[in-house]
Design an enzyme around this catalytic site. Structure first.
Site, PDB file in Angstrom:
ATOM      1  N   LEU A 167       0.650  -1.291   0.335  1.00  0.00           N
ATOM      2  CA  LEU A 167       0.225  -0.623  -0.054  1.00  0.00           C
ATOM      3  C   LEU A 167       1.102   1.288   0.077  1.00  0.00           C
ATOM      4  CD1 LEU A 167      -2.179   1.538  -0.083  1.00  0.00           C
ATOM      5  CD2 LEU A 167      -2.210   0.767   2.635  1.00  0.00           C
ATOM      6  N   SER A 168       0.480   2.032  -0.526  1.00  0.00           N
ATOM      7  CA  SER A 168       1.512   3.212  -1.168  1.00  0.00           C
ATOM      8  C   SER A 168       2.635   3.410  -0.777  1.00  0.00           C
ATOM      9  CB  SER A 168       0.509   4.157   0.619  1.00  0.00           C
ATOM     10  OG  SER A 168       1.373   5.856   0.377  1.00  0.00           O
ATOM     11  N   ALA A 169       3.286   3.956  -0.217  1.00  0.00           N
ATOM     12  CA  ALA A 169       4.847   3.250  -0.212  1.00  0.00           C
ATOM     13  C   ALA A 169       4.902   2.432  -0.271  1.00  0.00           C
ATOM     14  CB  ALA A 169       5.688   4.646   0.864  1.00  0.00           C
TER      15      ALA A 169
END
Length: 421
Positions: A167-169
């Site tokens: 997720l995300s980074a």
């Protein structure tokens, strides 16, 4: 000069702060020494397996921490999933909210939860924007691959069925890992994340998050191909999850991810099929030359920045809500089925042709020369010989004279079936 209203200025300030929080680095601390294999107590969870920290998994150049969930009764030769948390999160957060342990129990595979800390990055972000950290041989990437090797050795995991999601980074790092280590990961899922090697510096990270980079699919594909020059094996199958109202990692990143991985696969950027799923989700499927999904994009109407979950007891419900765990659709279920972790060939859930579905079809078989099997991504070469992907069975010399029938028993897992499919 045009004056902006206080409301607009506040909104802009919040978005810039969110972007900065996503990418800020802290000064790296010195690496701690690594002792022998050990485990620490895990938080309470309803699953029947064991969740624990593992130490001594390797030299750990990225100074990361390793947690894992192992379901009860895990057989040898089972798949392995690596799940990367987002900024400000932890391995515990991903374990408790993502739904991965639920399906690990159901379909019997182990899950590794890498964790970074504020000693690496002030916001606890995996550093997807730093080639010294995220490239092949980069410190954080190398630590994660060491975790994979450790889990494979201790649990007898199938090295040809290792998958990574984040997720995300963690999503940005997932894309980088798929590009840098296609020989390790058979598939991936990028949730609210970014294309592989979009940014190569902290300064460029915010631009990637928020803006169209105006690159062609071929230019995006080159970023993958240049991550492991000379690689000729099969490419990972990639799922992309994105909310249309994400103002931390803008939706253009999903388009760029689609362009990148369809180009790597040598297929069209026009979907082979689309369908509507729960939670206001539109699924677009991009098939390979054999008509099998190679890339899938899930666009969730109105969802912001986070991992899509759907708490409940239904077959395709999972996870629990929390910060950046958003109640829309169980992305974990659809991702796991795309990879074939349910025993299917890795097509979309509910497809009546899935061998893993009750009353479904039969496994696909492919008869071709060894050369053609490699070109199609069903086999690979080593030392002049051809080996079936997944089973690693020796098919003989790599040439156009030897012919075999390969049967696909799960996602990217082939066995020799010359006597009949």
């Amino acid at each position: 000069m045009h004056r902006r209203s206080p409301r607009v200025l506040r909104r802009l300030t919040r978005r810039l702060a969110s972007s900065a929080a996503f990418a800020l680095l802290a000064a790296a601390s010195g690496m701690a020494g690594v002792a022998g294999l050990a485990a620490t107590a895990a938080p309470a969870h309803a699953d029947s397996g064991t969740y624990q920290q593992v130490t001594g998994f390797g030299s750990n150049p990225g100074n990361l921490q390793m947690y894992e969930y192992v379901p009860a009764g895990l057989p040898s030769g089972a798949p392995l999933v690596v799940a990367l948390h987002g900024c400000t999160q932890s391995a515990d957060d991903y374990y408790n909210h993502s739904g991965w342990p639920e399906y690990a129990d159901l379909w019997k595979f182990a899950v590794v939860f890498p964790q970074t800390t504020t000693s690496n990055n002030i916001q606890k972000c995996f550093q997807w924007f730093d080639p010294a950290k995220d490239a092949r041989g980069g410190t954080e990437a190398a630590s994660i691959v060491q975790m994979v090797s450790s889990a494979e050795q201790r649990h007898g995991s199938d090295p040809h069925r290792v998958f990574v999601t984040g997720l995300s980074a963690g999503g940005g790092m997932t894309a980088d890992l798929l590009a840098a280590y296609p020989d390790v990961f058979a598939g991936g899922a990028v949730d609210s994340g970014l294309p592989a090697q979009c940014a190569t510096s902290l300064v460029a990270a915010s631009g990637c998050q928020m803006n169209n980079q105006n690159l062609t699919p071929a230019q995006w594909g080159d970023k993958v191909r240049n991550s492991y020059p000379g690689y000729t094996g099969p490419w990972p199958r990639v799922a992309v999850w994105q909310g249309t109202s994400d103002y931390t990692v803008y939706p253009v990143n999903a388009t760029e991810l689609r362009d990148q991985w369809t180009n790597v696969w040598g297929i069209s950027q026009t979907p082979s099929s689309t369908q509507s799923l729960p939670g206001g989700t539109t699924q677009s499927v991009y098939n390979d030359a054999n008509g099998k999904p190679a890339v899938e994009v899930y666009s969730i109407s109105g969802m912001g920045h986070g991992l899509a979950v759907d708490p409940g007891t239904g077959a395709d419900q999972c996870g629990s809500t929390g910060a950046y765990f958003l109640d829309t659709i169980c992305s974990t279920s659809y991702t796991a089925k795309f990879w074939g972790l349910d025993g299917s060939t890795g097509t979309d859930p509910g497809d009546p042709g899935d061998p893993g579905d009750p009353g479904g079809g039969t496994p696909q078989c492919f008869t071709a020369t060894n050369y053609a099997q490699v070109v199609a991504g069903r086999a690979h070469t080593s030392g002049g010989y051809t080996y079936a992907n997944g089973s690693n069975q020796n098919m003989g010399l790599y040439n156009v004279f030897v012919t075999h029938t390969l049967k696909e028993t799960s996602a990217n897992y082939y066995v020799i079936a010359d006597s009949g499919c």
